[in-house]
Write an enzyme that holds these catalytic residues in place. Sequence first.
Site, mmCIF file in Angstrom:
data_model
loop_
_atom_site.group_PDB
_atom_site.id
_atom_site.type_symbol
_atom_site.label_atom_id
_atom_site.label_comp_id
_atom_site.label_asym_id
_atom_site.label_seq_id
_atom_site.Cartn_x
_atom_site.Cartn_y
_atom_site.Cartn_z
ATOM 1 N N THR A 133 32.482 35.800 30.589
ATOM 2 C CA THR A 133 31.789 36.823 30.247
ATOM 3 C C THR A 133 30.217 36.724 30.662
ATOM 4 O O THR A 133 29.916 35.291 30.993
ATOM 5 C CB THR A 133 31.541 36.859 28.771
ATOM 6 O OG1 THR A 133 30.360 37.697 28.181
ATOM 7 C CG2 THR A 133 31.277 35.704 27.899
ATOM 8 N N ASP A 134 29.483 37.826 30.936
ATOM 9 C CA ASP A 134 28.067 37.624 31.304
ATOM 10 C C ASP A 134 27.245 37.081 30.258
ATOM 11 O O ASP A 134 26.063 36.502 30.385
ATOM 12 C CB ASP A 134 27.534 38.958 31.737
ATOM 13 C CG ASP A 134 27.519 40.062 30.461
ATOM 14 O OD1 ASP A 134 27.974 39.866 29.507
ATOM 15 O OD2 ASP A 134 27.009 41.167 30.896
ATOM 16 N N GLU A 135 27.728 36.930 28.998
ATOM 17 C CA GLU A 135 26.967 36.445 27.996
ATOM 18 C C GLU A 135 26.677 34.750 28.140
ATOM 19 O O GLU A 135 25.592 34.444 27.381
ATOM 20 C CB GLU A 135 27.498 36.570 26.600
ATOM 21 C CG GLU A 135 27.882 38.022 26.462
ATOM 22 C CD GLU A 135 28.231 38.401 24.865
ATOM 23 O OE1 GLU A 135 27.968 37.894 23.898
ATOM 24 O OE2 GLU A 135 28.879 39.384 24.908
ATOM 25 N N TYR A 158 29.799 32.131 20.521
ATOM 26 C CA TYR A 158 30.817 32.786 21.249
ATOM 27 C C TYR A 158 30.232 32.165 22.892
ATOM 28 O O TYR A 158 31.317 31.763 23.468
ATOM 29 C CB TYR A 158 30.917 34.319 21.035
ATOM 30 C CG TYR A 158 31.494 35.066 22.245
ATOM 31 C CD1 TYR A 158 32.968 34.550 22.604
ATOM 32 C CD2 TYR A 158 30.767 35.786 22.903
ATOM 33 C CE1 TYR A 158 33.532 35.361 23.483
ATOM 34 C CE2 TYR A 158 31.404 36.565 23.814
ATOM 35 C CZ TYR A 158 32.877 36.194 24.253
ATOM 36 O OH TYR A 158 33.553 36.808 25.406
ATOM 37 N N LYS A 162 32.248 29.955 25.648
ATOM 38 C CA LYS A 162 32.827 30.440 26.883
ATOM 39 C C LYS A 162 32.005 29.844 27.937
ATOM 40 O O LYS A 162 32.680 29.431 28.948
ATOM 41 C CB LYS A 162 32.553 32.099 27.183
ATOM 42 C CG LYS A 162 33.304 32.996 26.063
ATOM 43 C CD LYS A 162 34.555 32.866 26.197
ATOM 44 C CE LYS A 162 35.190 33.448 27.743
ATOM 45 N NZ LYS A 162 36.692 33.448 27.905
HETATM 46 P P1 NAD Z 1 40.675 40.099 22.206
HETATM 47 O O1 NAD Z 1 39.966 39.531 21.102
HETATM 48 O O2 NAD Z 1 40.874 41.632 22.221
HETATM 49 O O3 NAD Z 1 41.876 39.481 22.716
HETATM 50 C C1 NAD Z 1 41.905 38.036 22.534
HETATM 51 C C2 NAD Z 1 43.504 37.963 22.829
HETATM 52 O O4 NAD Z 1 43.759 36.571 22.767
HETATM 53 C C3 NAD Z 1 44.534 38.471 21.337
HETATM 54 O O5 NAD Z 1 45.493 38.975 21.998
HETATM 55 C C4 NAD Z 1 44.837 36.974 20.895
HETATM 56 O O6 NAD Z 1 45.926 36.889 20.152
HETATM 57 C C5 NAD Z 1 44.819 36.011 21.966
HETATM 58 N N1 NAD Z 1 44.619 34.677 21.339
HETATM 59 C C6 NAD Z 1 43.486 34.286 20.671
HETATM 60 N N2 NAD Z 1 43.748 33.112 20.480
HETATM 61 C C7 NAD Z 1 44.679 32.720 21.026
HETATM 62 C C8 NAD Z 1 45.344 31.283 21.033
HETATM 63 N N3 NAD Z 1 44.787 30.331 20.403
HETATM 64 N N4 NAD Z 1 46.708 31.290 21.836
HETATM 65 C C9 NAD Z 1 47.005 32.327 22.371
HETATM 66 N N5 NAD Z 1 46.515 33.524 22.187
HETATM 67 C C10 NAD Z 1 45.553 33.742 21.564
HETATM 68 O O7 NAD Z 1 39.687 39.947 23.492
HETATM 69 P P2 NAD Z 1 39.131 40.803 24.603
HETATM 70 O O8 NAD Z 1 38.156 41.633 24.513
HETATM 71 O O9 NAD Z 1 40.396 41.401 25.362
HETATM 72 O O10 NAD Z 1 38.626 39.482 25.782
HETATM 73 C C11 NAD Z 1 39.508 39.127 26.608
HETATM 74 C C12 NAD Z 1 38.862 37.806 27.578
HETATM 75 O O11 NAD Z 1 37.777 38.632 28.130
HETATM 76 C C13 NAD Z 1 38.138 36.865 26.666
HETATM 77 O O12 NAD Z 1 37.958 35.633 27.232
HETATM 78 C C14 NAD Z 1 36.692 37.363 26.800
HETATM 79 O O13 NAD Z 1 35.775 36.392 26.384
HETATM 80 C C15 NAD Z 1 36.551 37.982 28.074
HETATM 81 N N6 NAD Z 1 35.667 39.062 28.240
HETATM 82 C C16 NAD Z 1 35.552 39.943 27.328
HETATM 83 C C17 NAD Z 1 34.692 41.208 27.499
HETATM 84 C C18 NAD Z 1 34.584 42.499 26.322
HETATM 85 O O14 NAD Z 1 33.811 43.188 26.452
HETATM 86 N N7 NAD Z 1 35.625 42.322 25.456
HETATM 87 C C19 NAD Z 1 33.818 41.203 28.500
HETATM 88 C C20 NAD Z 1 33.592 39.893 29.407
HETATM 89 C C21 NAD Z 1 34.730 38.914 29.159
HETATM 90 P P1 TYD Z 2 29.503 44.000 20.596
HETATM 91 O O1 TYD Z 2 30.276 45.184 20.810
HETATM 92 O O2 TYD Z 2 29.938 43.252 19.243
HETATM 93 O O3 TYD Z 2 29.504 43.245 21.742
HETATM 94 P P2 TYD Z 2 28.314 41.921 22.255
HETATM 95 O O4 TYD Z 2 27.947 41.418 21.277
HETATM 96 O O5 TYD Z 2 29.616 41.248 22.867
HETATM 97 O O6 TYD Z 2 27.721 42.780 23.429
HETATM 98 O O7 TYD Z 2 28.105 44.861 20.393
HETATM 99 C C1 TYD Z 2 27.636 45.443 21.334
HETATM 100 C C2 TYD Z 2 26.017 45.671 21.019
HETATM 101 O O8 TYD Z 2 26.092 46.461 19.665
HETATM 102 C C3 TYD Z 2 25.119 44.360 20.512
HETATM 103 O O9 TYD Z 2 23.726 44.614 20.836
HETATM 104 C C4 TYD Z 2 25.478 44.366 19.002
HETATM 105 C C5 TYD Z 2 25.335 46.043 18.835
HETATM 106 N N1 TYD Z 2 26.031 46.450 17.445
HETATM 107 C C6 TYD Z 2 25.541 46.834 16.565
HETATM 108 O O10 TYD Z 2 24.416 47.461 16.542
HETATM 109 N N2 TYD Z 2 26.346 47.354 15.326
HETATM 110 C C7 TYD Z 2 27.607 46.858 15.314
HETATM 111 O O11 TYD Z 2 28.114 47.270 14.237
HETATM 112 C C8 TYD Z 2 28.005 46.131 16.142
HETATM 113 C C9 TYD Z 2 29.679 45.515 15.864
HETATM 114 C C10 TYD Z 2 27.542 45.506 17.209
#
Ligand code: NAD
Ligand code: TYD
Length: 352
Positions: A133-135, A158, A162
């Site tokens: 992630t960019d975070e 988090y 990562k």
């Molecule tokens: P998500 O929370 O929707 O899904 C995570 C998946 O991992 C789920 O299916 C869960 O069951 C599985 N999982 C969790 N713990 C596990 C374990 N111990 N063993 C096996 N499976 C397990 O997450 P997402 O939003 O789809 O993100 C996927 C990846 O992309 C993550 O690594 C996250 O850090 C990265 N990422 C997400 C975003 C975003 O905006 N969502 C952005 C950049 C990077």
């Molecule tokens: P989120 O979707 O949790 O992603 P991330 O924290 O990984 O960027 O949140 C996106 C933005 O929205 C973040 O600045 C937090 C804000 N946010 C709210 O203002 N209210 C909410 O209920 C949630 C879940 C997020």
Amino acid sequence: MFKKKILITGGAGFIGSHVIRHFVKKYSNYEIYNLDILTYAGNLENLKDIEDYPNYNLLLEDITNEDRIQDLFTEYEFDGVIHLAAESHVDRSIKNPLAFAKTNILGTLNLLNSFKNRWSDNWKDKRFYHISTDEVYGTLGETGLFTEETPYSPNSPYSASKASSDHFVRSYGETYGMPFVISNCSNNYGPNHFPEKLIPLFINNIIENKDLPVYGDGNYTRDWLYVKDHARAIDKIFHEGENMKTYNIGGFNEWKNIDLVKLLCRLMDNKLGRSKGESEKLITFVKDRPGHDLRYAIDATKIKEELGWEPSVSFEEGLSLTIDWYLENEEWLINVTSGEYKNYYQDFYSNR
Ligand code: NAD
Ligand code: TYD
């Protein structure tokens, strides 16, 4: 026929399910293994349309289980790993950091170790691809962009977990010569997104006429990318990315939360046949998230110039597709918002 065996972890989650679908449909000559333990965020309904494809396989396993993961590498001899499984929600990490350390750090390390144990005598044509992630870069001020050279400075449990997993991946490259690639992506949105993150939570709340809890003053900025564009980028990097390298992926699409929420309200008023301004009335400013990063923004020039990838879906188009998906998949939404979700929502938002 030439067959590659690809292990994709976290394939029942939001991004993982789109990556699985993309690979299963596009690469019929690959055997795809979805390894997922189905936490609250994992949902096999996300994969209903492809579960009968002959090249799709499901492994219900935990990435932190040392013996099982090693056994699977011995049994299936995966050539490549695309690792997405993680705990992924910042707010949950603030409540329970240990769970994030266990899954995101130890789980990643366990996969790396099993991969190394199987292949370190001959790494030819093997690849470990870590999705991050960019975070990890921390926060930006009002200007500037994250590049691949930006120093890591994670601010939440988090992002710290990562960042740690990224460092372990890199260390396996340096120490054992393991071929790896890492990508750091901005905020994703789209179908199948669990409704605890901003966009799907607010879509669900607008449908249900519930408050839209905007943290702080809403002036936090995120860069949004449609999830299917992320899946396309992952395909590019997995096949064409340079070993031992990092790629940033982003949407060139920055939005302040409050502006995004207002746009979402407008689009939903339209689609739900509500009068103009009706959904905006649900906006409620609530107590801020501790350690809230002000701004994320990605410079995705490298992936564009080296691999020819760029986003293909505009934000208005992507948001519209996303809203339509939630409106058409009411049952999915009802299923995931019953049970554990209700307790989480009640516990998290009732005291703000
Ligand atoms: P998500 O929370 O929707 O899904 C995570 C998946 O991992 C789920 O299916 C869960 O069951 C599985 N999982 C969790 N713990 C596990 C374990 N111990 N063993 C096996 N499976 C397990 O997450 P997402 O939003 O789809 O993100 C996927 C990846 O992309 C993550 O690594 C996250 O850090 C990265 N990422 C997400 C975003 C975003 O905006 N969502 C952005 C950049 C990077
Ligand atoms: P989120 O979707 O949790 O992603 P991330 O924290 O990984 O960027 O949140 C996106 C933005 O929205 C973040 O600045 C937090 C804000 N946010 C709210 O203002 N209210 C909410 O209920 C949630 C879940 C997020």
